[in-house]
Design a protein around this motif. Structure first.
Motif, PDB file in Angstrom:
ATOM      1  N   UNK A   1      -7.085  33.399  59.091  1.00 35.48           N
ATOM      2  CA  UNK A   1      -7.539  32.458  58.072  1.00 35.48           C
ATOM      3  C   UNK A   1      -6.457  32.303  57.011  1.00 35.48           C
ATOM      4  N   UNK A   2      -6.470  31.145  56.346  1.00 34.33           N
ATOM      5  CA  UNK A   2      -5.392  30.777  55.431  1.00 34.33           C
ATOM      6  C   UNK A   2      -5.879  30.766  53.988  1.00 34.33           C
ATOM      7  N   UNK A   3      -5.098  31.387  53.113  1.00 34.64           N
ATOM      8  CA  UNK A   3      -5.264  31.285  51.668  1.00 34.64           C
ATOM      9  C   UNK A   3      -4.170  30.345  51.184  1.00 34.64           C
ATOM     10  N   UNK A   4      -4.540  29.111  50.846  1.00 39.01           N
ATOM     11  CA  UNK A   4      -3.536  28.111  50.497  1.00 39.01           C
ATOM     12  C   UNK A   4      -2.679  28.519  49.305  1.00 39.01           C
ATOM     13  N   UNK A   5      -3.194  29.360  48.418  1.00 39.39           N
ATOM     14  CA  UNK A   5      -2.432  29.780  47.247  1.00 39.39           C
ATOM     15  C   UNK A   5      -1.245  30.658  47.618  1.00 39.39           C
ATOM     16  N   UNK A   6      -1.323  31.290  48.789  1.00 34.48           N
ATOM     17  CA  UNK A   6      -0.254  32.219  49.171  1.00 34.48           C
ATOM     18  C   UNK A   6       0.424  31.855  50.493  1.00 34.48           C
ATOM     19  N   UNK A   7      -0.100  30.844  51.192  1.00 33.87           N
ATOM     20  CA  UNK A   7       0.393  30.532  52.534  1.00 33.87           C
ATOM     21  C   UNK A   7       1.764  29.874  52.508  1.00 33.87           C
TER      22      UNK A   7
ATOM     23  N   UNK B   1      -0.328  23.881  58.665  1.00 39.04           N
ATOM     24  CA  UNK B   1      -0.352  25.344  58.733  1.00 39.04           C
ATOM     25  C   UNK B   1       1.006  25.866  59.180  1.00 39.04           C
ATOM     26  N   UNK B   2       1.464  25.357  60.314  1.00 40.46           N
ATOM     27  CA  UNK B   2       2.761  25.738  60.844  1.00 40.46           C
ATOM     28  C   UNK B   2       3.092  24.867  62.040  1.00 40.46           C
ATOM     29  N   UNK B   3       4.212  25.172  62.659  1.00 39.45           N
ATOM     30  CA  UNK B   3       4.674  24.434  63.829  1.00 39.45           C
ATOM     31  C   UNK B   3       5.073  25.430  64.908  1.00 39.45           C
ATOM     32  N   UNK B   4       4.941  24.991  66.152  1.00 40.36           N
ATOM     33  CA  UNK B   4       5.520  25.737  67.270  1.00 40.36           C
ATOM     34  C   UNK B   4       6.512  24.815  67.955  1.00 40.36           C
ATOM     35  N   UNK B   5       7.759  25.264  68.037  1.00 34.92           N
ATOM     36  CA  UNK B   5       8.787  24.530  68.752  1.00 34.92           C
ATOM     37  C   UNK B   5       9.004  25.209  70.093  1.00 34.92           C
ATOM     38  N   UNK B   6       8.858  24.434  71.154  1.00 29.86           N
ATOM     39  CA  UNK B   6       8.934  24.984  72.498  1.00 29.86           C
ATOM     40  C   UNK B   6      10.135  24.442  73.240  1.00 29.86           C
TER      41      UNK B   6
END
Length: 303
Positions: A269-275, A171-176
């Motif tokens: 929520x995620x729409x994989x076609x546009x994410x 989905x994504x990452x968080x860099x801390x």
């Protein structure tokens, strides 16, 4: 080993989950939607995650996951009829991630048509936003039970297991920025529309399970549960806040077993076609301030 009664009371009277009784080994089975149960609290001394379950559409899809895991050199075992019966599923396979966490991939979930959830908090006088009335219940169904966050020993190997082996999508990452401790990366992965079903980060912790998340329909239920925790002197690890990536408004409580439960509303929520995969540099837009000796990211080390 914490009191099983304490965990049962926290799960039902505070979180609002319905008890479905106990399994063969004394596990407390907890219902939140049309599934017979979504969570199982097994008696034992570890106070940690025992296994994670992942649903596939059918037996062929389950075997495809097995083949991917085996291509990574991992041992995959077929669940026995007795094990499938205990889980109330049609069939399952098992494989350990690089940190020793057992992952069970199954097909044929235990659906209870026509048997609605009977939450112990159904008669709450507050809540009712959106016409639900009283305690509004959980956002689950096709999204799964919620999510969990694991402390791992090997970030890259764990990412390969969950992304390339199980087939979850990033989905994504968080860099801390951890100051003198360097930087840490948290990877968030999803198996359906929910923003993430699991997140992994390499950090020192007393257990693998950092927290699990439960999402409710009503924002008022987040607030009343926050008050209920304070009334019952249940430790709050992080105050009300909103996350940067999944936009969840939530707080974190500490269970009698020591792991945390994030209790939230309004998750993305995620729409994989546009994410598009994103990188964030802070965990929260506001709030989620540490309230106890076990703050949200205590002990997080560079990953």
């Amino acid at each position: 080993l914490v009191s099983e009664r304490d965990m049962a009371e926290a799960a039902s009277e505070v979180l609002g989950l319905q008890s479905k009784g106990v399994g063969a080994d004394g596990a407390l089975l907890l219902k939140m939607d049309e599934y017979h149960h979504r969570l199982a609290l097994h008696p034992g001394a570890r106070d940690d995650i025992a296994y994670a379950g992942w649903e596939t559409p059918d037996a062929a899809a389950m075997q495809a996951v097995a083949a991917r895991l085996q291509s990574q050199g991992l041992r995959v075992s077929e669940g026995t009829r007795a094990q499938a019966s205990e889980r109330r599923v049609a069939g399952l396979i098992k494989a350990e991630d690089p940190n020793g966490v057992v992952n069970e991939v199954y097909w044929g979930p235990p659906i209870e048509t026509g048997q609605p959830v009977r939450s112990p908090r159904a008669n709450d006088a507050t809540g009712g936003v959106g016409g639900f009335g009283g305690f509004g219940g959980f956002v689950a169904g096709a999204l799964g039970f919620g999510h969990c966050v694991l402390a791992v020993d090997d970030y890259e190997a764990s990412l390969r297991f969950y992304r390339d082996g199980l087939g979850l999508l990033v989905s994504d990452y968080i860099e801390l920025d951890m100051g003198p401790g360097g930087r840490a990366t948290v990877a968030f992965l999803h198996s359906g529309p929910r923003h993430h079903s699991i997140a992994i980060a390499q950090f020192a912790a007393p257990r693998r399970l950092h927290h699990l998340m439960l999402q409710v329909h009503n924002i008022d239920d987040v607030g009343t549960t926050f008050d209920l925790c304070q009334d019952r002197h249940i430790p709050i690890a992080a105050s009300l806040g909103r996350h940067t990536n999944d936009l969840m408004t939530s707080f974190y409580m500490v269970t009698p077993s020591g792991f945390q439960v994030e209790y939230g509303h309004g998750g993305r929520e995620i729409d994989d076609a546009a994410w598009e995969v994103q990188v964030h540099h802070a965990a929260s837009v506001w709030g989620h301030r540490a309230q106890t000796a076990t703050p949200l990211l205590e002990g997080l080390q560079p990953g």
